[in-house]
Design a protein around this motif. Structure first.
Motif, PDB file in Angstrom:
ATOM      1  N   LYS A 148      49.838 -11.471  -3.435  1.00 31.37           N
ATOM      2  CA  LYS A 148      48.920 -12.411  -2.784  1.00 31.37           C
ATOM      3  C   LYS A 148      49.656 -13.534  -2.071  1.00 31.37           C
ATOM      4  O   LYS A 148      49.219 -14.011  -1.037  1.00 31.37           O
ATOM      5  CB  LYS A 148      47.978 -13.049  -3.809  1.00 31.37           C
ATOM      6  N   GLY A 149      50.750 -13.992  -2.667  1.00 29.17           N
ATOM      7  CA  GLY A 149      51.465 -15.145  -2.135  1.00 29.17           C
ATOM      8  C   GLY A 149      50.899 -16.436  -2.696  1.00 29.17           C
ATOM      9  O   GLY A 149      49.765 -16.493  -3.150  1.00 29.17           O
ATOM     10  N   ILE A 150      51.717 -17.462  -2.680  1.00 35.47           N
ATOM     11  CA  ILE A 150      51.342 -18.775  -3.189  1.00 35.47           C
ATOM     12  C   ILE A 150      51.276 -19.750  -2.013  1.00 35.47           C
ATOM     13  O   ILE A 150      52.123 -19.731  -1.121  1.00 35.47           O
ATOM     14  CB  ILE A 150      52.382 -19.278  -4.214  1.00 35.47           C
ATOM     15  N   VAL A 151      50.245 -20.602  -2.026  1.00 34.96           N
ATOM     16  CA  VAL A 151      50.097 -21.644  -1.014  1.00 34.96           C
ATOM     17  C   VAL A 151      50.584 -22.946  -1.636  1.00 34.96           C
ATOM     18  O   VAL A 151      50.065 -23.400  -2.652  1.00 34.96           O
ATOM     19  CB  VAL A 151      48.631 -21.779  -0.559  1.00 34.96           C
ATOM     20  N   ASN A 152      51.597 -23.542  -1.027  1.00 35.24           N
ATOM     21  CA  ASN A 152      52.167 -24.802  -1.493  1.00 35.24           C
ATOM     22  C   ASN A 152      51.546 -25.975  -0.755  1.00 35.24           C
ATOM     23  O   ASN A 152      51.018 -25.821   0.351  1.00 35.24           O
ATOM     24  CB  ASN A 152      53.685 -24.810  -1.280  1.00 35.24           C
ATOM     25  N   LEU A 153      51.662 -27.141  -1.349  1.00 35.82           N
ATOM     26  CA  LEU A 153      51.150 -28.360  -0.737  1.00 35.82           C
ATOM     27  C   LEU A 153      51.734 -28.565   0.663  1.00 35.82           C
ATOM     28  O   LEU A 153      51.029 -28.996   1.570  1.00 35.82           O
ATOM     29  CB  LEU A 153      51.469 -29.564  -1.638  1.00 35.82           C
TER      30      LEU A 153
END
Length: 116
Positions: free
Chosen positions: A68-73
């Motif tokens: 999915k991947g990670i969304v960072n700030l």
């Protein structure tokens, strides 16, 4: 163990914990398996579980995150200093806290959020 095998193992272990679910069949459809696994994770009461289960669960969840991947700030634009809006799958969001503006405890009768 491949991801499909991990998912089926986890489902099987969780189904076998509960007598009322022991005869339930694992769906053949991958999406239905994922929905069932999520439901079983969400409704499981705290209790002892095997080290093997925890290892497989960790491997399974790491692979899901990787896909999915990670969304960072740093990927987001603030709407105000220190405040960000995110619309999407919150399981992808790396955050210290997530506020659900629809929660009754945060909304006045007029539906507007109030913060103190």
């Amino acid at each position: 163990m491949e991801q499909n095998e991990r998912r089926k193992f986890l489902i099987s272990e969780l189904l076998n914990e509960q007598p009322q679910y022991q005869s339930m069949k694992i769906p053949k459809n991958i999406q239905e398996q994922k929905l069932l696994l999520r439901a079983l994770f969400n409704m499981r009461m705290p209790g002892k579980i095997s080290a093997e289960f925890l290892k497989v669960q960790d491997e399974y969840l790491r692979e899901e995150i990787s896909e999915k991947g990670i969304v960072n700030l740093s990927d987001l634009q603030p709407i105000q200093n220190g405040i960000y809006l995110w619309q999407g799958d919150i399981t992808r969001l790396k955050a210290d806290a997530i506020v659900n503006a629809a929660a009754d405890r945060m909304c006045a009768d007029d539906g507007k959020a109030r913060f103190s």
